[in-house]
Scaffold this motif. Sequence first.
Motif, PDB file in Angstrom:
ATOM      1  N   ARG A  48      11.314  -1.615 -51.638  1.00 27.40           N
ATOM      2  CA  ARG A  48      10.052  -0.905 -51.513  1.00 27.40           C
ATOM      3  C   ARG A  48       9.923   0.051 -52.686  1.00 27.40           C
ATOM      4  NH1 ARG A  48       9.231  -4.503 -48.886  1.00 27.40           N
ATOM      5  NH2 ARG A  48       8.776  -4.684 -46.659  1.00 27.40           N
ATOM      6  N   PHE A  49       8.751   0.139 -53.242  1.00 25.35           N
ATOM      7  CA  PHE A  49       8.554   0.962 -54.425  1.00 25.35           C
ATOM      8  C   PHE A  49       7.568   2.083 -54.124  1.00 25.35           C
ATOM      9  CE2 PHE A  49      10.822  -1.979 -57.042  1.00 25.35           C
ATOM     10  CZ  PHE A  49      10.557  -3.221 -56.499  1.00 25.35           C
ATOM     11  N   SER A  50       7.853   3.250 -54.689  1.00 26.29           N
ATOM     12  CA  SER A  50       6.969   4.393 -54.470  1.00 26.29           C
ATOM     13  C   SER A  50       5.684   4.246 -55.261  1.00 26.29           C
ATOM     14  CB  SER A  50       7.687   5.688 -54.867  1.00 26.29           C
ATOM     15  OG  SER A  50       8.092   5.629 -56.233  1.00 26.29           O
ATOM     16  N   SER A  51       5.739   3.466 -56.349  1.00 23.90           N
ATOM     17  CA  SER A  51       4.557   3.236 -57.167  1.00 23.90           C
ATOM     18  C   SER A  51       4.358   1.744 -57.317  1.00 23.90           C
ATOM     19  CB  SER A  51       4.742   3.888 -58.541  1.00 23.90           C
ATOM     20  OG  SER A  51       3.665   3.557 -59.385  1.00 23.90           O
ATOM     21  N   ARG A  52       3.108   1.310 -57.360  1.00 24.06           N
ATOM     22  CA  ARG A  52       2.834  -0.123 -57.439  1.00 24.06           C
ATOM     23  C   ARG A  52       2.775  -0.620 -58.878  1.00 24.06           C
ATOM     24  NH1 ARG A  52      -0.327  -2.005 -52.763  1.00 24.06           N
ATOM     25  NH2 ARG A  52      -0.801  -3.833 -54.030  1.00 24.06           N
ATOM     26  N   ASN A  59      12.658  -0.651 -66.573  1.00 23.44           N
ATOM     27  CA  ASN A  59      13.329  -1.891 -66.156  1.00 23.44           C
ATOM     28  C   ASN A  59      13.899  -1.826 -64.747  1.00 23.44           C
ATOM     29  OD1 ASN A  59      13.949  -4.608 -67.034  1.00 23.44           O
ATOM     30  ND2 ASN A  59      16.102  -4.015 -66.920  1.00 23.44           N
ATOM     31  N   SER A  60      14.211  -0.630 -64.270  1.00 23.18           N
ATOM     32  CA  SER A  60      14.694  -0.521 -62.892  1.00 23.18           C
ATOM     33  C   SER A  60      13.607  -0.912 -61.900  1.00 23.18           C
ATOM     34  CB  SER A  60      15.163   0.909 -62.600  1.00 23.18           C
ATOM     35  OG  SER A  60      14.090   1.825 -62.746  1.00 23.18           O
ATOM     36  N   MET A  61      12.348  -0.844 -62.324  1.00 27.31           N
ATOM     37  CA  MET A  61      11.226  -1.210 -61.456  1.00 27.31           C
ATOM     38  C   MET A  61      10.890  -2.694 -61.553  1.00 27.31           C
ATOM     39  SD  MET A  61       8.755   2.027 -62.403  1.00 27.31           S
ATOM     40  CE  MET A  61       7.534   1.713 -61.125  1.00 27.31           C
ATOM     41  N   ILE A  62      10.944  -3.236 -62.765  1.00 27.84           N
ATOM     42  CA  ILE A  62      10.480  -4.615 -62.945  1.00 27.84           C
ATOM     43  C   ILE A  62      11.612  -5.635 -63.060  1.00 27.84           C
ATOM     44  CG2 ILE A  62       8.297  -3.884 -63.982  1.00 27.84           C
ATOM     45  CD1 ILE A  62       9.444  -4.581 -66.717  1.00 27.84           C
ATOM     46  N   SER A  69      12.243 -10.557 -60.551  1.00 26.72           N
ATOM     47  CA  SER A  69      11.449  -9.734 -61.472  1.00 26.72           C
ATOM     48  C   SER A  69      10.101  -9.418 -60.838  1.00 26.72           C
ATOM     49  CB  SER A  69      11.240 -10.465 -62.802  1.00 26.72           C
ATOM     50  OG  SER A  69      12.473 -10.635 -63.470  1.00 26.72           O
ATOM     51  N   ASN A  70       9.565  -8.240 -61.172  1.00 24.88           N
ATOM     52  CA  ASN A  70       8.305  -7.783 -60.592  1.00 24.88           C
ATOM     53  C   ASN A  70       7.242  -7.575 -61.662  1.00 24.88           C
ATOM     54  OD1 ASN A  70       9.530  -7.439 -57.901  1.00 24.88           O
ATOM     55  ND2 ASN A  70      10.634  -5.750 -58.873  1.00 24.88           N
ATOM     56  N   ASN A  71       6.017  -7.812 -61.281  1.00 28.38           N
ATOM     57  CA  ASN A  71       4.890  -7.679 -62.202  1.00 28.38           C
ATOM     58  C   ASN A  71       4.635  -6.201 -62.522  1.00 28.38           C
ATOM     59  OD1 ASN A  71       2.178  -7.612 -63.301  1.00 28.38           O
ATOM     60  ND2 ASN A  71       1.919  -9.686 -62.504  1.00 28.38           N
ATOM     61  N   PRO A  72       4.626  -5.800 -63.782  1.00 26.70           N
ATOM     62  CA  PRO A  72       4.419  -4.384 -64.112  1.00 26.70           C
ATOM     63  C   PRO A  72       3.040  -3.859 -63.726  1.00 26.70           C
ATOM     64  CG  PRO A  72       4.359  -5.735 -66.094  1.00 26.70           C
ATOM     65  CD  PRO A  72       4.822  -6.627 -64.986  1.00 26.70           C
ATOM     66  N   TYR A  73       2.068  -4.751 -63.506  1.00 29.82           N
ATOM     67  CA  TYR A  73       0.731  -4.317 -63.095  1.00 29.82           C
ATOM     68  C   TYR A  73       0.657  -4.065 -61.594  1.00 29.82           C
ATOM     69  CZ  TYR A  73      -0.672  -5.753 -67.765  1.00 29.82           C
ATOM     70  OH  TYR A  73      -0.771  -5.874 -69.130  1.00 29.82           O
ATOM     71  N   ASP A  74       1.534  -4.717 -60.848  1.00 22.14           N
ATOM     72  CA  ASP A  74       1.669  -4.495 -59.410  1.00 22.14           C
ATOM     73  C   ASP A  74       3.006  -5.074 -59.006  1.00 22.14           C
ATOM     74  OD1 ASP A  74       1.639  -4.554 -56.609  1.00 22.14           O
ATOM     75  OD2 ASP A  74      -0.538  -4.721 -56.544  1.00 22.14           O
ATOM     76  N   LEU A  75       3.942  -4.206 -58.644  1.00 27.58           N
ATOM     77  CA  LEU A  75       5.316  -4.622 -58.408  1.00 27.58           C
ATOM     78  C   LEU A  75       5.476  -5.570 -57.230  1.00 27.58           C
ATOM     79  CD1 LEU A  75       7.022  -1.152 -58.973  1.00 27.58           C
ATOM     80  CD2 LEU A  75       6.670  -2.986 -60.632  1.00 27.58           C
ATOM     81  N   GLN A  76       4.446  -5.690 -56.401  1.00 26.66           N
ATOM     82  CA  GLN A  76       4.511  -6.606 -55.259  1.00 26.66           C
ATOM     83  C   GLN A  76       4.116  -8.030 -55.633  1.00 26.66           C
ATOM     84  OE1 GLN A  76       2.311  -5.051 -51.938  1.00 26.66           O
ATOM     85  NE2 GLN A  76       3.346  -3.068 -51.975  1.00 26.66           N
ATOM     86  N   HIS A  77       3.815  -8.252 -56.917  1.00 26.95           N
ATOM     87  CA  HIS A  77       3.373  -9.566 -57.377  1.00 26.95           C
ATOM     88  C   HIS A  77       4.384 -10.173 -58.350  1.00 26.95           C
ATOM     89  CE1 HIS A  77      -0.956  -9.414 -55.934  1.00 26.95           C
ATOM     90  NE2 HIS A  77      -0.492  -8.204 -55.651  1.00 26.95           N
ATOM     91  N   ILE A  78       4.286 -11.483 -58.545  1.00 25.29           N
ATOM     92  CA  ILE A  78       5.212 -12.187 -59.428  1.00 25.29           C
ATOM     93  C   ILE A  78       4.815 -11.962 -60.891  1.00 25.29           C
ATOM     94  CG2 ILE A  78       5.464 -13.953 -57.640  1.00 25.29           C
ATOM     95  CD1 ILE A  78       4.084 -15.928 -59.571  1.00 25.29           C
ATOM     96  N   VAL A  79       5.767 -12.185 -61.787  1.00 26.55           N
ATOM     97  CA  VAL A  79       5.470 -12.020 -63.213  1.00 26.55           C
ATOM     98  C   VAL A  79       4.890 -13.295 -63.810  1.00 26.55           C
ATOM     99  CG1 VAL A  79       7.158 -10.219 -63.630  1.00 26.55           C
ATOM    100  CG2 VAL A  79       7.864 -12.603 -63.811  1.00 26.55           C
ATOM    101  N   GLY A  80       5.272 -14.461 -63.270  1.00 19.84           N
ATOM    102  CA  GLY A  80       4.773 -15.725 -63.810  1.00 19.84           C
ATOM    103  C   GLY A  80       5.195 -15.913 -65.244  1.00 19.84           C
ATOM    104  N   GLY A  81       4.535 -16.834 -65.932  1.00 23.55           N
ATOM    105  CA  GLY A  81       4.764 -17.007 -67.362  1.00 23.55           C
ATOM    106  C   GLY A  81       5.920 -17.921 -67.679  1.00 23.55           C
ATOM    107  N   SER A  82       5.722 -18.814 -68.611  1.00 27.43           N
ATOM    108  CA  SER A  82       6.761 -19.686 -69.131  1.00 27.43           C
ATOM    109  C   SER A  82       6.225 -20.273 -70.428  1.00 27.43           C
ATOM    110  CB  SER A  82       7.095 -20.800 -68.147  1.00 27.43           C
ATOM    111  OG  SER A  82       8.229 -21.514 -68.551  1.00 27.43           O
ATOM    112  N   SER A  83       6.982 -20.420 -71.303  1.00 25.69           N
ATOM    113  CA  SER A  83       6.494 -20.930 -72.537  1.00 25.69           C
ATOM    114  C   SER A  83       7.445 -22.032 -72.971  1.00 25.69           C
ATOM    115  CB  SER A  83       6.365 -19.801 -73.553  1.00 25.69           C
ATOM    116  OG  SER A  83       7.542 -19.261 -73.888  1.00 25.69           O
TER     117      SER A  83
END
Length: 492
Positions: free
Chosen positions: A35-39, A82-85, A193-207
């Motif tokens: 659980r995160f104090s900030s999203r 990085n401790s958040m994401i 890993s957590n999305n920096p725009y909202d930690l409750q969401h996935i980061v996605g992405g692959s190249s």
Amino acid sequence: MAPLFTVRIQLLLLQAVGFFIGLVGQAVRAFGSPRFSSRTTRPVTEPLLLLSGVQLAKLIRQRKVKCIDVVQAYINRIKDVNSMINGIVMYRFEAAKKEARAIDKKLAENQEDEATLEKKWPFLGVPLTVKEAFQLKGMPNSSGLVSRRNAISKTDATVVAFLKEAGAIPLGITNCSELCMWYESSNKIYGRSNNPYDLQHIVGGSSGVVPNKGQFPMAMGAQEQFQCTGPMCRYAEDLAPMLRVMAGPGIKKLKLNDKVNLKDLKFYWMEHDGGSYLMSKVDQDLILAQKKVVAHLETILGVSVQHVKLKQMKYSFQLWVTMMSAKGHDGKEPVKFVDLLGDHGKPIKPLWELIKWCLGLSVHTIPSIGLALLEEKLKYNNEKCRKFKAVEESLHKELTEMLGDDGIFLYPSHPTVAPKHHVPLTRPFNFAYTGIFNALGLPVTQCPLGLNAKGLPLGIQVVAGPFNDHLTLAVAQYLEKSFGGWVCPGMF
């Protein structure tokens, strides 16, 4: 119609299984979810962090900024967020600072002019990170597989070596899904890993013409030409220079030095795949963002953007499966995913792993176990392969003839904005919105288009004909200037 109907029933059953696993996953893991104090992460305050790689390299070459200051600024930011994401899973900060000081010393002692330095080291002193699935000397290379936890790279992957030779400084390695076979970065070694725009969401992405050597798992046979490496940058102006470095000798196939006049291009757009029963409907936020791009191109740039309906796009997932099932040029079958999970040692038993997972005893993630369970069901027999191979060839012909060497196709990057954690398990086939272009062998650039009302990133993918990457990159730069490009997390 009977064979296609049979495939449809099978895939609907598989999707139902995925939905059930997703519900179980959400229920079981909810108790242990952080659980995160900030999203969202805090906004960037250091100006150096808001410059592109090209701009940073120029300032370092001009001796206006010290390389050690740039590297330290990035290290400070990583330590801050990085401790958040949980994006970077292993640091090499001391080695990076040593390399930065060596660059500063070299510049202080060497009076070569900026042009000479740029030719030798186009990314001199620019920090970067490397996906853990690629070899970076001295760093782990497990690809999220527990049995490879102690695998340490003794050398650099080809693309990593190219970037280091161009002057770039790796700061560490970033997370990935288990064996890079899922679109949520989570595994039993490094966690999620957590999305920096909202930690409750996935980061996605692959190249691509970029070499895969030094990656685990390594694409083999027919898959090698479709699964390629690519750069991921915040700023579009970094893409072409990075591609020039990463492609190595393969750069000869591209036309990155050709000037592009956007008004001379043909533009096409399509707002969804035509209604596949396997994938989510495209979010209205994404459709609206795409329509804004179309309106801008027509009213501001002054070009015509033709709406098209490519009926065979609704078979995107089936065409991706066909590509992954294809035999190599030597006639050999592709490597089985279940064998990769066993790291070519003792094969795992997927059903037993599922039971162990429910008891919290499995070393594998639920997406990997699910894929191993369904692998044989997903694999098409010769008749289905021939059927969908014909569909793939027809769609490829339609797209390449439409695009030619001067066409651009605008298409959603994904049916939804970044979903919450575990939700991809309920919609396992949504990745086909990007996977289809791997199967077709077409160049694509993913372009950010700002944020939606909830602060999550919007985007669009820009597609061109074979080896016309210079067109997609030119459009990406134009869209960045027109719509603002990357938005710093925490600014919403």
